[in-house]
Design an enzyme around this catalytic site. Structure first.
Site, PDB file in Angstrom:
ATOM      1  N   GLN A   1     -39.031   3.677 -18.409  1.00  0.00           N
ATOM      2  CA  GLN A   1     -38.631   2.336 -19.477  1.00  0.00           C
ATOM      3  C   GLN A   1     -39.221   1.087 -19.003  1.00  0.00           C
ATOM      4  O   GLN A   1     -39.455   0.367 -19.600  1.00  0.00           O
ATOM      5  CB  GLN A   1     -37.054   2.266 -19.007  1.00  0.00           C
ATOM      6  CG  GLN A   1     -35.978   3.114 -19.598  1.00  0.00           C
ATOM      7  CD  GLN A   1     -35.518   4.451 -18.642  1.00  0.00           C
ATOM      8  OE1 GLN A   1     -36.517   4.666 -17.558  1.00  0.00           O
ATOM      9  NE2 GLN A   1     -34.339   4.858 -18.886  1.00  0.00           N
TER      10      GLN A   1
ATOM     11  N   ASP B   1     -25.283  -1.292 -15.276  1.00  0.00           N
ATOM     12  CA  ASP B   1     -24.606  -0.430 -16.172  1.00  0.00           C
ATOM     13  C   ASP B   1     -23.004  -0.599 -15.975  1.00  0.00           C
ATOM     14  O   ASP B   1     -22.277  -0.289 -16.877  1.00  0.00           O
ATOM     15  CB  ASP B   1     -25.401   0.682 -16.203  1.00  0.00           C
ATOM     16  CG  ASP B   1     -26.469   1.073 -16.564  1.00  0.00           C
ATOM     17  OD1 ASP B   1     -27.627   0.842 -15.984  1.00  0.00           O
ATOM     18  OD2 ASP B   1     -26.551   1.301 -17.862  1.00  0.00           O
TER      19      ASP B   1
ATOM     20  N   LYS C   1     -30.078   1.892 -13.082  1.00  0.00           N
ATOM     21  CA  LYS C   1     -31.067   2.855 -13.081  1.00  0.00           C
ATOM     22  C   LYS C   1     -31.281   3.250 -11.755  1.00  0.00           C
ATOM     23  O   LYS C   1     -31.587   2.481 -10.776  1.00  0.00           O
ATOM     24  CB  LYS C   1     -32.099   2.125 -13.873  1.00  0.00           C
ATOM     25  CG  LYS C   1     -33.337   3.276 -14.071  1.00  0.00           C
ATOM     26  CD  LYS C   1     -32.964   4.530 -14.563  1.00  0.00           C
ATOM     27  CE  LYS C   1     -32.139   4.580 -16.034  1.00  0.00           C
ATOM     28  NZ  LYS C   1     -31.602   5.773 -16.271  1.00  0.00           N
TER      29      LYS C   1
HETATM   30  O1  MRU Z   1     -30.734   5.140 -18.899  1.00  0.00           O
HETATM   31  P1  MRU Z   1     -30.767   3.584 -19.393  1.00  0.00           P
HETATM   32  O2  MRU Z   1     -32.325   3.505 -19.718  1.00  0.00           O
HETATM   33  O3  MRU Z   1     -29.715   3.609 -20.272  1.00  0.00           O
HETATM   34  O4  MRU Z   1     -30.482   2.725 -18.253  1.00  0.00           O
HETATM   35  C1  MRU Z   1     -30.651   1.488 -18.274  1.00  0.00           C
HETATM   36  C2  MRU Z   1     -30.396   0.217 -17.139  1.00  0.00           C
HETATM   37  O5  MRU Z   1     -30.183   1.130 -16.236  1.00  0.00           O
HETATM   38  C3  MRU Z   1     -30.566  -0.976 -17.289  1.00  0.00           C
HETATM   39  O6  MRU Z   1     -30.891  -1.402 -16.278  1.00  0.00           O
HETATM   40  C4  MRU Z   1     -29.202  -1.392 -17.315  1.00  0.00           C
HETATM   41  O7  MRU Z   1     -28.334  -0.749 -18.718  1.00  0.00           O
HETATM   42  C5  MRU Z   1     -29.112  -2.690 -17.874  1.00  0.00           C
HETATM   43  S1  MRU Z   1     -29.948  -3.310 -19.515  1.00  0.00           S
HETATM   44  C6  MRU Z   1     -29.408  -4.871 -19.827  1.00  0.00           C
END
Ligand code: MRU
Length: 345
Positions: free
Chosen positions: A193, A234, A245
């Site tokens: 990401q 999250d 993450k």
């Molecule tokens: O697995 P993902 O790509 O959905 O994980 C996203 C994250 O961990 C982001 O850092 C988190 O959602 C914050 S987004 C503003």
């Protein structure tokens, strides 16, 4: 602002994040099943974005229910909600959205009224997230000084929030205020990401950024090249423990070891006060093939056993501050959080 999520003529239009940066491909979704698959397959991802898209998905699902009985309608609506609840378990925004949509549909006199209430609620959720990310970015930018080098992990911009962004929103705001900021983006294995999405978003904004592999962060911190770390979240428990993450925990420990402030930026829709500590947060484990293959190419021998926890928990004692749209929260989080954040799920 990048338009990652749009609701137009009763259709959901999203920028397919799994295709970036190779292709800027938009998906037009008109069934709730397609919206749920899009979340599961991470074509849309990031905690606030998952919630917004699920809300519109529920609107689409409700519009497709064929019955004239309001009771039967609610039964079928609940099944649609369950489909979304089963998509991704860690980001709590999704579950707050399901609770809000359930409440919006309750005690309505007709199916027409339920559908209108669901449409209205989904649009409100989207607008509230846009406003929250703009406001928290303003608060967070106060912590950024001119000439700062900021390390960030994963992707937390318009793609992840459907709005302005959390950690990336703060960076964008600081730059708009005229501050000179350098960004170090971790690639964020296994789905990259950081490399694919954060670098792409920063390029759209003309903000200088340098990509590193996840394992390079400690070296740079030890070299005193980083002024602060800002990440998203999250799910944040009542004591400030933060699920984000995978790899976030390692960055937080390294930051503390090197006396670097470690900030978490999240709207209050990412808090879960029903969880007293981070140990209670359910961590999504994804297909190990995301680790052994990249973009369809095998990068480890056949038969390799791989683990793929998608998130980790950063204990609150590593978090210097949590930046929300209601202000900046500092330790002791257990006392500060309940005054700032809604309790219900
Ligand atoms: O697995 P993902 O790509 O959905 O994980 C996203 C994250 O961990 C982001 O850092 C988190 O959602 C914050 S987004 C503003």
């Amino acid at each position: 602002m990048i338009r990652a999520i749009e609701w137009q003529d009763n259709k959901l239009r999203i920028l397919d994040q799994s295709a970036l940066p190779w292709q800027e491909r938009y998906l037009e979704l008109s069934s709730y099943q397609d919206v749920a698959s899009t979340i599961r397959e991470m074509k849309v991802r990031g905690a606030p974005a998952i919630g917004i898209v699920a809300a519109y998905g529920i609107v689409l699902g409700a519009q497709g229910i064929r019955t004239s009985s309001p009771t039967e309608f609610i039964t079928q609506l609940n099944l649609i909600m369950q489909t979304f609840a089963a998509t991704r378990p860690t980001a709590v925004n999704l579950f707050h959205v399901l609770a809000r949509m359930t409440k919006a549909a309750a005690s309505r006199e007709s199916i027409y009224d339920i559908n209108s209430a669901l449409r209205h609620e989904a649009t409100s959720i989207h607008h509230e997230e846009i406003a929250a990310s703009r406001q928290l970015s303003q608060f967070g930018a106060e912590l950024i000084s001119d000439d700062f080098t900021i390390l960030t992990h994963c992707n937390t911009g318009s793609l992840a929030t459907g709005g302005y962004g959390t950690a990336l929103g703060i960076i964008k705001t600081a730059v708009k205020q005229g501050k000179k900021v350098d960004v170090i983006a971790t690639e964020t294995r296994p789905l990259l990401q950081g490399a694919r999405l954060t670098i792409w978003e920063l390029q759209q904004e003309n903000i200088p950024a340098t990509l590193i592999t996840d394992s390079m962060a400690g070296y740079l911190m030890h070299q005193k090249k980083i002024n602060c770390v800002i990440v998203g979240a999250d799910r944040i428990a009542a004591n400030g423990d933060t699920a984000n993450k995978i790899g976030t925990y390692s960055l937080a420990v390294l930051a503390q070891e090197n006396s670097i402030p470690f900030y978490v930026a999240a709207p209050t829709s990412t808090f879960d006060l029903t969880m007293t500590t981070g140990d209670q947060i359910s961590i999504e484990h994804r297909n190990p093939e995301e680790v052994t293959l990249f973009s369809g190419t095998r990068i480890a021998p056949r038969g390799t056993v791989a683990l793929n926890p998608s998130f980790d928990i950063t204990p609150h004692n590593y978090v210097s501050a949590i930046i929300t749209e209601r202000g900046i929260i500092k330790s002791p989080y257990k006392q500060a959080l309940p005054n700032m954040v809604v309790k219900e799920i």
